[in-house]
Write a protein that holds these residues in place. Structure first.
Motif, short mmCIF file in Angstrom:
data_model
loop_
_atom_site.label_atom_id
_atom_site.label_comp_id
_atom_site.label_asym_id
_atom_site.label_seq_id
_atom_site.Cartn_x
_atom_site.Cartn_y
_atom_site.Cartn_z
N ARG A 22 12.83 -32.31 15.65
CA ARG A 22 12.36 -31.10 16.31
C ARG A 22 11.09 -31.37 17.09
O ARG A 22 10.42 -32.37 16.89
CB ARG A 22 12.17 -29.99 15.28
CG ARG A 22 13.49 -29.53 14.69
CD ARG A 22 13.35 -28.24 13.96
NE ARG A 22 13.21 -28.40 12.52
CZ ARG A 22 12.96 -27.42 11.68
NH1 ARG A 22 12.79 -26.19 12.14
NH2 ARG A 22 12.86 -27.66 10.38
N TRP A 167 14.57 -30.05 20.91
CA TRP A 167 15.28 -30.65 19.78
C TRP A 167 16.09 -31.84 20.29
O TRP A 167 16.69 -31.76 21.39
CB TRP A 167 16.30 -29.67 19.18
CG TRP A 167 15.84 -28.76 18.09
CD1 TRP A 167 14.61 -28.22 17.92
CD2 TRP A 167 16.65 -28.25 17.03
NE1 TRP A 167 14.58 -27.39 16.84
CE2 TRP A 167 15.82 -27.39 16.27
CE3 TRP A 167 17.97 -28.41 16.66
CZ2 TRP A 167 16.30 -26.70 15.14
CZ3 TRP A 167 18.45 -27.72 15.55
CH2 TRP A 167 17.62 -26.88 14.79
N ARG A 196 13.99 -23.95 23.88
CA ARG A 196 14.07 -23.02 22.75
C ARG A 196 14.68 -21.71 23.25
O ARG A 196 14.29 -21.19 24.30
CB ARG A 196 12.66 -22.76 22.24
CG ARG A 196 12.54 -21.60 21.30
CD ARG A 196 11.14 -21.03 21.10
NE ARG A 196 10.03 -21.81 21.55
CZ ARG A 196 8.91 -21.99 20.87
NH1 ARG A 196 8.78 -21.46 19.67
NH2 ARG A 196 7.91 -22.67 21.37
N THR A 199 12.65 -18.32 18.35
CA THR A 199 12.14 -18.65 17.03
C THR A 199 11.56 -17.38 16.41
O THR A 199 11.04 -16.51 17.11
CB THR A 199 11.05 -19.74 17.06
OG1 THR A 199 9.97 -19.30 17.90
CG2 THR A 199 11.60 -21.04 17.59
N GLN A 201 9.01 -16.62 13.13
CA GLN A 201 8.17 -17.20 12.09
C GLN A 201 7.06 -16.21 11.76
O GLN A 201 6.30 -15.81 12.64
CB GLN A 201 7.55 -18.52 12.57
CG GLN A 201 6.69 -19.25 11.55
CD GLN A 201 7.52 -19.95 10.50
OE1 GLN A 201 8.54 -20.54 10.80
NE2 GLN A 201 7.08 -19.90 9.25
N ASP A 343 14.86 -21.07 13.90
CA ASP A 343 14.56 -21.95 15.02
C ASP A 343 15.88 -22.22 15.73
O ASP A 343 16.80 -22.82 15.15
CB ASP A 343 13.95 -23.26 14.51
CG ASP A 343 13.36 -24.12 15.63
OD1 ASP A 343 13.49 -23.74 16.81
OD2 ASP A 343 12.77 -25.17 15.32
#
Length: 650
Positions: A22, A167, A196, A199, A201, A343
């Motif tokens: 990642r 990634w 991306r 995500t 978090q 993710d």
């Protein structure tokens, strides 16, 4: 030393696994476990274990969008074992030699793809279907190498030869026991994606729209080349369009809206892109968040729903997993057994290994009004080349003698910063810092129905209306039951020809305009709805000389210059009302037009009615929020408050 990685390398293909590096990671993550298939995103099993889901493009059907349904399974690896391997150890352990493969070329010839590009520009963008669209083609090859050797070799090659990836990954997920039909096939892929998707978090959602492509010369990128790219109008507009589209998603996902950070330069081995980072706060379940944001406009187009229709019309083969995403759900420490972080990178720059030895590497180009078909053909070659060269399917070449850090070159940071001069401050500042609404405001608490005509700009409009203190909700056009009850109705934008009375959406706009005006109830119409209102009021609506899709213009709004973003292919013009028109309720209002230098009606106003051609909610609309407030106040008959400088619209 690394028993799980050793088991993967020694397996016969029956062991499911994922290898991940990642963004910024110094380790390779090795995952194995149980494979299960889910029908819907909400069925992904989150019961305390990490889960890696491979999400196909066909899941767009969950949002009711048109899609070629190939039955590709939503495959989940429920992780039971994992280990981290230092990158150097992984490179020393993974097979160093590329597996033999026979390149076959693109499934769609260059001239045929160029013809598809021309048709989309003329028949879709040129007819008001949307602002930008992405068309896919595939580079194809064959190999007789076994899957584990193939995927692990590809993974190592991508680790060595690609840079700037969000990634780098290899995933091998055999079908679960008892699977039938398309789901009986294994899912095997490896890639190095720059982007991306989403995500989550600690309650913070982030999206990362990337668009605009600088193709590096074979001798390597240069300061002059990247500066020319950053000045290119087409590349600038392409990025802002996808930022607008993802801000629609952020406004739906995050109650307080989203904030724009950047722009940044994403530098890879053969290409560089421009990107922004969007962030906001949400309490949504990560599976619901993925459903609300399917799929990224950078790989589909905008507006999203019609983009899927256009893709289905012009792409003759299903997409499989291209433009879908991987989604890694990880239990959040100390937050309970059902709390997960997310993710999710987008599945681009990825090679797929099929059970019969076929290899496919999909690539797409973003088509906008300025697109040159031959340039878009070249872009698909360049996007596929990074993966193909790493896998040994095309000549890698010697490459430049040294890697040039483009962001550090003189003038590049300044050129990136200049882009933000076009952005609306409303979307750049932290949403928590928005001015507090005074309870005594005459707008506070007013109910607003925002009607969505298949363009989620309405989510951004509703968000801004809430910042004015209003109680706004969004309802899809075919779910509206009453347009008279609310204090204000906002008829929103959408794709299509506003003159086409056979289109159910267009007919619904006209019917609701007449109903609302006939009842003397306050109304605001935006873009498509503005055009329909203008037509009912006797202003002829015609195709523009050139589409204004994703264009920021400074034009007159009733005596005030206002910078606003436009997404229109049609426009209303000023003329004398005909006798036949004069008896209709809308025509009797004798709406006053505001007209730009090209004779296009930018806005209309009359008793209880206001309309705008531009998108005041767009990230391109520097003056949009203040003009929106003024238009709302006019429709409601509330005195306009003083707005400083260029933001005043009265």
């Amino acid at each position: 030393m690394h028993p799980l990685l050793d088991r993967v390398l020694a397996s016969d293909g029956s062991l499911p696994f994922a290898l991940l590096r990642r963004h910024g990671g110094t380790d390779v993550e090795v995952l194995t476990g149980d494979v299960v298939d889910a029908d819907l995103l909400g069925d992904i099993p989150l019961d305390g274990a990490p889960v890696l889901a491979v999400v196909p493009f066909r899941q767009a059907r969950e949002r009711g969008f048109t899609v070629h349904d190939d039955g590709a399974p939503l495959r989940c690896l429920v992780v039971r074992e994992s280990e981290r391997v230092p990158l150097a150890d992984a490179l020393a352990t993974l097979p160093p030699e590329p597996v033999p493969a026979e390149p076959l070329g693109f499934d769609i010839a260059d001239d045929e793809y160029a013809g598809m590009v021309r048709r989309v520009i003329d028949d879709e963008i040129g007819q008001g279907a949307g602002a930008n669209f992405v068309l896919m083609r595939r580079f194809e090859a064959r190999t007789d190498a076994p899957p584990v050797a193939t995927l692990t070799s590809w993974f190592r090659a991508l680790l060595v030869h690609e840079v700037g990836s969000y990634w780098t990954f290899a995933v091998h997920a055999p079908a679960p026991h008892g699977a039938q039909g398309p789901a009986a096939a294994g899912v095997s892929l490896a890639g190095a994606t720059p982007e991306r998707h989403l995500t989550l978090q600690d309650g913070v959602a982030r999206m990362n729209p990337i668009s605009g492509t600088y193709r590096h010369p074979v001798t390597g990128p240069t300061r002059e080349g990247v500066l020319e790219f950053l000045r290119d109008t087409k590349e600038n507009e392409e990025l802002f369009m996808v930022v607008d589209e993802e801000m629609k998603m952020m406004s739906a996902l995050c109650p307080d809206g989203g904030r724009i950070l950047g722009p940044y330069l994403k530098q890879m081995a053969r290409l560089s892109h421009t990107e922004y980072l969007l962030e906001g706060r949400t309490a949504a379940d990560p599976r619901d968040a993925l459903r609300l944001t399917m799929f990224a406009p950078t790989v589909t187009g905008s507006p999203m729903e019609n983009a899927c229709t256009v893709i289905a019309r012009h792409e003759t083969r299903p997409r499989g997993y291209y433009s879908g995403f991987l989604a890694l759900f990880e239990p959040a420490p100390g937050a309970g057994p059902t709390a997960y972080s997310l993710d999710a990178p987008i599945l681009i720059r990825t090679a797929y290994l099929h059970g019969d030895g076929r290899v496919s590497v999909p690539a797409g180009a973003t088509l906008v009004r300025h697109s040159v078909p031959e340039h878009e053909v070249a872009e698909t070659h360049a996007k596929a080349a990074g993966v193909l060269a790493s896998l040994g399917l095309v000549e890698r070449g010697a490459g430049p003698d040294a890697v040039v850090d483009l962001t550090a070159q003189d003038g590049v940071a300044e050129a990136l910063t200049v882009r933000n001069r076009q952005l609306a401050e409303f979307w750049v500042r932290p949403q928590d810092d928005a001015p507090a609404v005074v309870d005594a405001s005459p707008l506070s608490g007013r109910s607003v129905l925002v009607v969505d005509h298949e363009d989620q700009f309405t989510t951004m409009l509703a968000h801004q209306l809430r910042h004015l203190g209003m109680d706004a909700r969004v309802v899809r056009w075919d779910a509206v039951t009453d347009v008279l009850a609310d204090d204000l109705v906002v008829l929103g934008p959408g794709p299509g020809d506003p003159r086409d009375a056979t289109d159910p959406r267009i007919a619904a706009v006209a019917r609701r305009v007449e109903e609302r005006v006939g009842a003397g109830r306050p109304l605001l119409a935006v873009c498509l709805s503005h055009q329909v209102l203008a037509g009912l009021a006797g202003f002829p609506v015609r195709p523009l000389r050139a589409p204004r899709q994703g264009v920021r213009l400074e034009s007159d709004v009733f005596g005030t210059r206002a910078a606003v973003g436009y997404y229109n292919t049609f426009g209303a013009a000023v003329t004398t009302l005909s006798a036949a028109d004069a008896g209709t309720p809308v025509a009797r209002l004798a709406l006053e037009p505001s007209v730009d230098a090209e004779g296009v009606v930018t806005s209309l106003r009359g008793p209880g009615v206001a309309s705008v051609q531009g998108h005041l909610e767009s990230v391109l609309s520097s003056d949009g929020f203040a003009v929106l407030e003024s238009a709302v106040r006019h429709a409601l008959g509330v005195a306009d408050r003083a707005v400083p400088g260029a933001l005043r619209a009265s």
